[in-house]
Design a protein around this motif. Sequence first.
Motif, PDB file in Angstrom:
ATOM      1  N   LEU A 245       7.608   1.461  -3.092  1.00  0.00           N
ATOM      2  CA  LEU A 245       9.048   1.199  -3.030  1.00  0.00           C
ATOM      3  C   LEU A 245       9.759   2.210  -2.144  1.00  0.00           C
ATOM      4  N   VAL A 246       9.284   3.459  -2.146  1.00  0.00           N
ATOM      5  CA  VAL A 246       9.874   4.509  -1.319  1.00  0.00           C
ATOM      6  C   VAL A 246       8.761   5.224  -0.564  1.00  0.00           C
ATOM      7  N   HIS A 247       9.163   5.956   0.481  1.00  0.00           N
ATOM      8  CA  HIS A 247       8.168   6.582   1.361  1.00  0.00           C
ATOM      9  C   HIS A 247       8.599   8.010   1.701  1.00  0.00           C
ATOM     10  N   PRO A 248       7.984   9.013   1.077  1.00  0.00           N
ATOM     11  CA  PRO A 248       8.270  10.408   1.415  1.00  0.00           C
ATOM     12  C   PRO A 248       7.900  10.711   2.870  1.00  0.00           C
ATOM     13  N   VAL A 249       8.710  11.537   3.523  1.00  0.00           N
ATOM     14  CA  VAL A 249       8.494  11.890   4.932  1.00  0.00           C
ATOM     15  C   VAL A 249       8.286  13.400   5.050  1.00  0.00           C
ATOM     16  N   PHE A 250       7.192  13.767   5.735  1.00  0.00           N
ATOM     17  CA  PHE A 250       6.876  15.166   6.001  1.00  0.00           C
ATOM     18  C   PHE A 250       6.881  15.391   7.503  1.00  0.00           C
ATOM     19  N   PHE A 251       7.191  16.622   7.933  1.00  0.00           N
ATOM     20  CA  PHE A 251       7.137  17.000   9.336  1.00  0.00           C
ATOM     21  C   PHE A 251       6.100  18.103   9.501  1.00  0.00           C
ATOM     22  N   GLY A 252       5.494  18.168  10.701  1.00  0.00           N
ATOM     23  CA  GLY A 252       4.534  19.233  10.924  1.00  0.00           C
ATOM     24  C   GLY A 252       3.803  19.098  12.241  1.00  0.00           C
ATOM     25  N   SER A 253       2.730  19.847  12.363  1.00  0.00           N
ATOM     26  CA  SER A 253       1.914  19.850  13.572  1.00  0.00           C
ATOM     27  C   SER A 253       0.444  19.952  13.182  1.00  0.00           C
TER      28      SER A 253
ATOM     29  N   ILE B  74       0.854  -1.190   0.000  1.00  0.00           N
ATOM     30  CA  ILE B  74       0.000   0.000   0.000  1.00  0.00           C
ATOM     31  C   ILE B  74       0.890   1.239   0.000  1.00  0.00           C
ATOM     32  N   PRO B  75       0.796   2.095  -1.004  1.00  0.00           N
ATOM     33  CA  PRO B  75       1.614   3.321  -1.032  1.00  0.00           C
ATOM     34  C   PRO B  75       1.432   4.116   0.258  1.00  0.00           C
ATOM     35  N   THR B  76       2.544   4.519   0.867  1.00  0.00           N
ATOM     36  CA  THR B  76       2.470   5.125   2.199  1.00  0.00           C
ATOM     37  C   THR B  76       3.365   6.351   2.307  1.00  0.00           C
ATOM     38  N   LEU B  77       2.773   7.451   2.760  1.00  0.00           N
ATOM     39  CA  LEU B  77       3.520   8.638   3.166  1.00  0.00           C
ATOM     40  C   LEU B  77       3.677   8.592   4.686  1.00  0.00           C
ATOM     41  N   ILE B  78       4.735   9.224   5.188  1.00  0.00           N
ATOM     42  CA  ILE B  78       4.954   9.292   6.636  1.00  0.00           C
ATOM     43  C   ILE B  78       4.872  10.753   7.062  1.00  0.00           C
TER      44      ILE B  78
ATOM     45  N   ALA C 232       6.023   7.725  -9.036  1.00  0.00           N
ATOM     46  CA  ALA C 232       5.851   6.366  -9.548  1.00  0.00           C
ATOM     47  C   ALA C 232       6.302   5.329  -8.526  1.00  0.00           C
ATOM     48  N   GLN C 233       7.475   5.562  -7.905  1.00  0.00           N
ATOM     49  CA  GLN C 233       7.987   4.577  -6.941  1.00  0.00           C
ATOM     50  C   GLN C 233       7.202   4.615  -5.627  1.00  0.00           C
ATOM     51  N   THR C 234       6.696   5.785  -5.260  1.00  0.00           N
ATOM     52  CA  THR C 234       5.810   5.857  -4.086  1.00  0.00           C
ATOM     53  C   THR C 234       4.540   5.067  -4.358  1.00  0.00           C
ATOM     54  N   GLY C 235       4.014   5.200  -5.574  1.00  0.00           N
ATOM     55  CA  GLY C 235       2.801   4.487  -5.951  1.00  0.00           C
ATOM     56  C   GLY C 235       2.981   2.982  -5.951  1.00  0.00           C
ATOM     57  N   ARG C 236       4.230   2.519  -6.136  1.00  0.00           N
ATOM     58  CA  ARG C 236       4.508   1.075  -6.093  1.00  0.00           C
ATOM     59  C   ARG C 236       4.993   0.643  -4.712  1.00  0.00           C
TER      60      ARG C 236
ATOM     61  N   PRO D  46      14.562   1.709   5.169  1.00  0.00           N
ATOM     62  CA  PRO D  46      15.620   2.651   4.782  1.00  0.00           C
ATOM     63  C   PRO D  46      15.234   3.492   3.575  1.00  0.00           C
ATOM     64  N   TYR D  47      14.130   3.139   2.904  1.00  0.00           N
ATOM     65  CA  TYR D  47      13.755   3.813   1.661  1.00  0.00           C
ATOM     66  C   TYR D  47      12.832   4.990   1.942  1.00  0.00           C
ATOM     67  N   VAL D  48      13.361   6.021   2.596  1.00  0.00           N
ATOM     68  CA  VAL D  48      12.579   7.208   2.920  1.00  0.00           C
ATOM     69  C   VAL D  48      13.219   8.440   2.295  1.00  0.00           C
ATOM     70  N   VAL D  49      12.362   9.403   1.961  1.00  0.00           N
ATOM     71  CA  VAL D  49      12.816  10.660   1.364  1.00  0.00           C
ATOM     72  C   VAL D  49      12.285  11.807   2.203  1.00  0.00           C
ATOM     73  N   PRO D  50      13.122  12.477   3.029  1.00  0.00           N
ATOM     74  CA  PRO D  50      12.648  13.669   3.742  1.00  0.00           C
ATOM     75  C   PRO D  50      12.307  14.751   2.720  1.00  0.00           C
TER      76      PRO D  50
END
Length: 637
Positions: A198-206, A98-102, A192-196, A127-131
């Motif tokens: 394979l990688v997981h973009p990471v966001f910070f916030g409140s 399941i495509p996942t953002l953090i 494309a890779q997030t949709g598969r 380990p496949y995260v992109v800040p």
Amino acid sequence: MHAAGVIDEIGSVDDGNTQTDSLALERQRGITIKSAVVSFVIGDVTVNLIDTPGHPDFIAEVERVLNVLDGAVLVISAVEGVQAQTRVLMRTLQRLRIPTLIFVNKIDRGGAQDEHVLRNITETLTPYVVPMGSAHGLGGRDAGFTPYGAADGAFTAAMADLLARHDDAILAAYVDDETPVAYGRLRDELAAQTGRALVHPVFFGSAITGAGVDALISGITELLPAGEGDADGPVSGTVFKVERGPAGEKVAYVRMFSGTVRTRDRLRFHGDDGRDDEWKVTSVRVFDRGSAVPRASVAAGEIGQLWGLADVRIGDAVGLPRTASEAHHFAPPTLETVVVPRHPGEKGALHVALAQLAEQDPLINLRQDDIRQELFLSLYGEVQKEVIQQTLTTDFDIDVDFRETTTICVERPIGTGSAVELLGKAPNPFLATVGLRVDPAAPGSGVRFGLDVKVESIPLYVYKAVEEFRAALEETVRETLRQGLRGWQVIDCTVTLTQCGYTSPETTAKDFRLLTPLVLMSALKRAGTVVCEPIHRFHLEVPADTVGAIAPVLARLRAVPRATATRGPACTLDGDIPADRVHDLQQRLRGLTHGEGVMESVFDHYEPIRGPVPVRRRTDHNPLSREEYLLHVRRRV
């Protein structure tokens, strides 16, 4: 929702005024208990948000929505970091691809950290995260998040390096310094890779201050794949939630993948247990801009509420079934308790109330001991038990008590066993032949059922097709294996039908249904079983000078340390502990560590019990005893 213009004020879990935590108990306790749905629009994209609980006692609410998701946002605290429950959720999201953002939340709270939490994510989750940007002003109300862009060389280089691991073309361009990869191409490949998954973009916030929320919203629309479905195609949907309306009627929450369902349509739905029913839709509501509104229809890509489906259950396929998926994504409950009404005259009302709660949460596995008139519930934890008790009081006006919580064990076959009962030969009283073989299977594989008989031995004048016959027998096999040789559910085995026979036209489906439990228990007795207890994996963070006092306590609780690491004044211990000892360790940890110890635990596996084997009282018709079973059958007939 506030940024999308759906609500005017930002709610707070702590204050009990969030939009999706609408239950009185949720507001009172400041936690999410039931999944909730809202819908809002971002540009030309409609987002259907299903908010699920984070507390491990309510993991069943998460399980039910996994099969209807296009993507997920995994929320992690910037203060507490990755917790045991976070690891469980991430492993499941990855397994289901399941495509996942953090989203690292609460950067405005004291103790918030960014680099430490990011390192925590890469070491324990993936380990496949992109800040996707940098946090600043951590720990204060002015904490913010600045997204990276094309001008951030370190960001583009790190993104290219990560994406190149899954794309040879980008790898070739990345290696060739003379032709750097264009930023636009990197962003396209990131989506494309997030949709598969394979990688997981990471966001910070409140969530409270809104910092980083706009960047997250952009990430949802740009990086998570949109659901595809033809509103004019064949009807196909999945029921992921069932609740009761004001008049006690069933309301089914359905994610539509294809087609359109209209009021007054006659709708077919199919269950994992072989049910195939048809009901008339009497009313439709569709989630739109923050609430469910009456509509004439619900179409592909939408989530709606349907009335009129009297026997609908969670997990049912509406219309055309989709590809079969795993029955359970998370470990089953490991605790059990007996529910007793304080007023004996309310036993009947209590059973009705618990049956309605079991519709909303099938994993509580309501069981009744007809002899002792006792009601059993399966639980994930003490908080869930307290919530059930409060729900019975507030929603059903029934005051109850719970007996001591006990551990739910399981049984595994330890060998192969076969049995057969032949039509017309004593002691078989039924007009059918059934032969079954039980084989042990790999841990975690569940129960599998198969046929090893000729088609001509199957009474197709009783069943419409071989598949219907197989599904009917499999349902009986699974129901019978809920209570094994010592009363515990039997898992991790393969049951094969080896012989089958009938006499036309006398043999009926009832003959097969009633004979199968007797044959199955005979085969299981020949195979033999071992009783296994649930084992949790624990993680302790304690002052290093308290380890000496903790070690003997762990030994007395039958805990087995697997790894120990000391970093300055702190020490971490990882290991295994029986599920029924987790609460004891939690209670003692505070005193042993002067209030400084922190513990996480999560179910990990089952292990054979050493010592006296616990036996669970049977609540079925006991097919282990032919005389008792046939007596019950004859009374029922």
